[in-house]
Design a protein around this motif. Structure first.
Motif, PDB file in Angstrom:
ATOM      1  N   GLY A 119      23.756 -15.879 107.144  1.00  0.00           N
ATOM      2  CA  GLY A 119      23.529 -14.568 106.555  1.00  0.00           C
ATOM      3  C   GLY A 119      22.851 -14.634 105.202  1.00  0.00           C
ATOM      4  N   THR A 120      22.984 -13.556 104.433  1.00  0.00           N
ATOM      5  CA  THR A 120      22.373 -13.469 103.103  1.00  0.00           C
ATOM      6  C   THR A 120      23.316 -14.057 102.062  1.00  0.00           C
ATOM      7  OG1 THR A 120      21.113 -11.502 103.720  1.00  0.00           O
ATOM      8  CG2 THR A 120      21.418 -11.911 101.375  1.00  0.00           C
ATOM      9  N   VAL A 121      22.833 -15.050 101.328  1.00  0.00           N
ATOM     10  CA  VAL A 121      23.671 -15.787 100.385  1.00  0.00           C
ATOM     11  C   VAL A 121      23.138 -15.596  98.960  1.00  0.00           C
ATOM     12  CG1 VAL A 121      24.598 -18.043  99.763  1.00  0.00           C
ATOM     13  CG2 VAL A 121      24.114 -17.507 102.166  1.00  0.00           C
ATOM     14  N   PRO A 122      23.944 -15.068  98.025  1.00  0.00           N
ATOM     15  CA  PRO A 122      23.494 -14.950  96.637  1.00  0.00           C
ATOM     16  C   PRO A 122      23.360 -16.327  95.991  1.00  0.00           C
ATOM     17  CG  PRO A 122      25.363 -13.499  97.097  1.00  0.00           C
ATOM     18  CD  PRO A 122      25.261 -14.453  98.241  1.00  0.00           C
ATOM     19  N   VAL A 123      22.265 -16.540  95.252  1.00  0.00           N
ATOM     20  CA  VAL A 123      22.044 -17.788  94.535  1.00  0.00           C
ATOM     21  C   VAL A 123      21.490 -17.471  93.154  1.00  0.00           C
ATOM     22  CG1 VAL A 123      21.628 -19.148  96.621  1.00  0.00           C
ATOM     23  CG2 VAL A 123      19.701 -18.073  95.449  1.00  0.00           C
ATOM     24  N   THR A 124      21.550 -18.436  92.258  1.00  0.00           N
ATOM     25  CA  THR A 124      20.977 -18.290  90.925  1.00  0.00           C
ATOM     26  C   THR A 124      19.881 -19.337  90.742  1.00  0.00           C
ATOM     27  OG1 THR A 124      23.045 -17.445  90.000  1.00  0.00           O
ATOM     28  CG2 THR A 124      21.431 -18.317  88.450  1.00  0.00           C
ATOM     29  N   PHE A 125      18.659 -18.864  90.532  1.00  0.00           N
ATOM     30  CA  PHE A 125      17.537 -19.761  90.292  1.00  0.00           C
ATOM     31  C   PHE A 125      17.408 -20.029  88.785  1.00  0.00           C
ATOM     32  CE2 PHE A 125      15.422 -19.693  94.413  1.00  0.00           C
ATOM     33  CZ  PHE A 125      15.857 -18.508  94.987  1.00  0.00           C
ATOM     34  N   THR A 126      17.293 -21.306  88.402  1.00  0.00           N
ATOM     35  CA  THR A 126      16.894 -21.618  87.034  1.00  0.00           C
ATOM     36  C   THR A 126      15.369 -21.611  86.972  1.00  0.00           C
ATOM     37  OG1 THR A 126      16.904 -24.005  87.485  1.00  0.00           O
ATOM     38  CG2 THR A 126      18.944 -23.021  86.640  1.00  0.00           C
ATOM     39  N   VAL A 127      14.815 -21.365  85.802  1.00  0.00           N
ATOM     40  CA  VAL A 127      13.366 -21.292  85.657  1.00  0.00           C
ATOM     41  C   VAL A 127      12.886 -22.455  84.784  1.00  0.00           C
ATOM     42  CG1 VAL A 127      11.394 -19.892  84.939  1.00  0.00           C
ATOM     43  CG2 VAL A 127      13.442 -18.784  85.878  1.00  0.00           C
ATOM     44  N   ALA A 128      12.064 -23.327  85.371  1.00  0.00           N
ATOM     45  CA  ALA A 128      11.494 -24.484  84.668  1.00  0.00           C
ATOM     46  C   ALA A 128      10.107 -24.118  84.132  1.00  0.00           C
ATOM     47  CB  ALA A 128      11.407 -25.675  85.624  1.00  0.00           C
ATOM     48  N   PRO A 129       9.555 -24.896  83.198  1.00  0.00           N
ATOM     49  CA  PRO A 129       8.245 -24.574  82.620  1.00  0.00           C
ATOM     50  C   PRO A 129       7.122 -24.516  83.654  1.00  0.00           C
ATOM     51  CG  PRO A 129       9.398 -26.194  81.289  1.00  0.00           C
ATOM     52  CD  PRO A 129      10.196 -26.042  82.548  1.00  0.00           C
ATOM     53  N   ILE A 130       6.027 -23.888  83.290  1.00  0.00           N
ATOM     54  CA  ILE A 130       4.837 -23.814  84.138  1.00  0.00           C
ATOM     55  C   ILE A 130       4.394 -25.228  84.524  1.00  0.00           C
ATOM     56  CG2 ILE A 130       2.387 -23.160  84.207  1.00  0.00           C
ATOM     57  CD1 ILE A 130       3.082 -20.865  82.299  1.00  0.00           C
TER      58      ILE A 130
END
Length: 328
Positions: free
Chosen positions: A303-314
Motif C-alpha cells: 500500500g501507500t507508505v509515508p516516508v521522509t526524504f532527506t535532501v542532498a546538494p545538487i
C-alpha cells in the motif's frame, strides 16, 4: 477548542504519552514526531495505543491548530474519513500562493480498533512561519470507543505550568530551527511496511526554476511473496514516475518503468544516481539541501507508505553524510 486556539503553539508530532485519571491510565494517543520546523512540511502519524477499558476505539479526531496549513489526511481502509474546513485567522504563503482557509479537523470513524491492538492515522501538513524556534504547538485529539467510552486529549498547560500536572494534556511538538542550507540532514531510520524495509530515501536539491527532481531509495523485501513499487509522491511535485537509465553507444537514455518496479522475495533494489530512480515532475517549489521532505511510496501489496526524504546538494551521488565511501 478556543482554549488551545488562543495558545497558537503548534503540536505537530504528538510524541507525548499522556495519562488521564487512574481509570484511564492505560489509554493514550501519541504523535510519532516530536519536532517540526517553520516553513517545512510535516507528516503527522497519530498512534492509538489503547482503547477504553477493554472496548475498541471507533473514532479518532485531530484538531489542526492555527498556523498549520494545507492539512491533508490519508484514507484508511475500513474507516470513514471526514474533514472540517474553515477560515484561518490570517493568510499564509504556500506552494500555490497565499491561502486563507483549510482543513481544521480530521476525523476517522466507523472502524473498530481492538483494545489490545495499536494502529496509526496519518495526515500531512505544512508548518507556517507563524512559529519561531522554541515554541510549542498542541494538537488536541479525540478518541471515542464502543458503548460511549472515550477520551479528550486536549488540555493545554498555562504559562509556566507542567504538562504532566494535567489529567489529559494535548500532545505537543517543539518547534526547532531548520537545518542550514547545505548542511547534512540526518538520515531517517528504515521504515517497515509489512515484509518491506525502506531505507535512506533521499532527493537531490534543485537549481532555481527546475521542474524535475531525482529521488532515490533502497527497498528490501524480506518476505516470501513478491511486491511491486508502483509510485511515489511529494507535496512539491505534481506527479512522479519510476525511471530507468542506461547508456547505449555512448548516449545516456532514460525511460519510464512500465508496470512498476518488481521486488522479488529476499531481494533488495537500490534506486541510485545513474540507474533506476524516481523522477518527480511538475515541481511547484525547489528543493534545498539540508531540508527534509515528507512523501509517500506506493506498493501493490504494502500500500501507500509515508516516508521522509532527506535532501542532498545538487549533483550529489549519495545521501547527505554518506558521500564518502558510498559512491554509486
Amino acid at each position: 477548542m478556543t482554549h488551545f486556539a488562543t495558545r497558537a503553539s503548534l503540536g505537530l508530532a504528538l510524541g507525548l504519552t499522556v495519562g488521564l485519571s487512574a481509570s484511564a491510565a492505560s489509554a493514550h494517543a501519541v504523535l510519532e514526531r516530536k519536532e517540526a520546523s517553520p516553513n517545512a512540511s510535516y507528516r503527522g502519524v497519530v498512534q492509538i495505543m489503547h482503547g477504553c477499558d477493554g472496548k475498541p476505539t471507533t473514532r479518532v479526531s485531530v484538531t489542526i491548530p492555527e498556523g498549520v496549513i494545507g492539512a491533508k489526511p490519508m484514507p484508511k481502509p475500513g474507516w470513514t474519513l471526514a474533514t472540517r474546513t474553515g477560515a484561518y485567522a490570517k493568510s499564509y504563503p504556500s506552494f500555490h500562493g497565499m491561502v486563507s482557509e483549510g482543513v481544521k479537523t480530521i476525523t476517522w470513524s466507523g472502524g473498530s480498533l481492538p483494545d489490545d491492538q495499536v494502529d496509526e492515522f496519518t495526515f500531512f501538513a505544512r508548518v507556517s512561519d507563524a512559529f519561531a524556534p522554541g515554541a510549542t504547538v498542541y494538537f488536541p485529539i479525540e478518541q471515542d470507543c464502543a458503548e460511549g467510552g472515550g477520551y479528550r486529549w486536549s488540555e493545554i498547560p498555562a504559562e509556566g505550568q507542567d504538562a504532566h500536572a494535567l489529567k489529559s494534556p494535548a500532545p505537543a511538538v517543539r518547534i526547532v530551527a531548520a537545518a542550514q542550507k547545505g548542511a547534512p540532514a540526518a538520515a531517517a531510520p528504515a521504515v517497515k511496511a509489512g515484509s518491506l524495509s525502506i531505507e535512506a530515501p533521499w532527493l537531490r536539491a534543485t537549481p532555481g526554476g527546475a521542474k524535475v527532481a531525482g529521488g532515490y531509495v533502497t527497498v528490501r523485501n524480506t518476505g516470501t511473496e513478491p511486491d511491486t513499487l508502483t509510485g511515489a509522491s511529494i507535496p512539491q511535485a505534481g506527479r512522479a514516475e519510476i525511471h530507468t537509465m542506461s547508456t547505449e553507444g555512448g548516449v545516456m537514455k532514460m525511460a519510464p518503468v512500465e508496470g512498476g518496479l518488481a521486488l522479488a522475495p529476499g531481494a533488495s533494489v537500490a534506486l541510485a544516481p545513474g540507474g533506476l530512480h524516481l523522477m518527480f515532475l511538475d515541481l511547484k517549489q525547489g528543493l534545498k539541501a539540508g531540508e527534509t521532505v515528507s512523501g509517500t511510496l506506493t506498493f501493490a501489496k504494502a500500500g501507500t507508505v509515508p516516508v521522509t526524504f532527506t535532501v542532498a546538494p545538487i549533483g550529489a551521488q549519495a545521501p547527505a553524510g554518506a558521500e564518502q565511501g558510498h559512491q554509486h
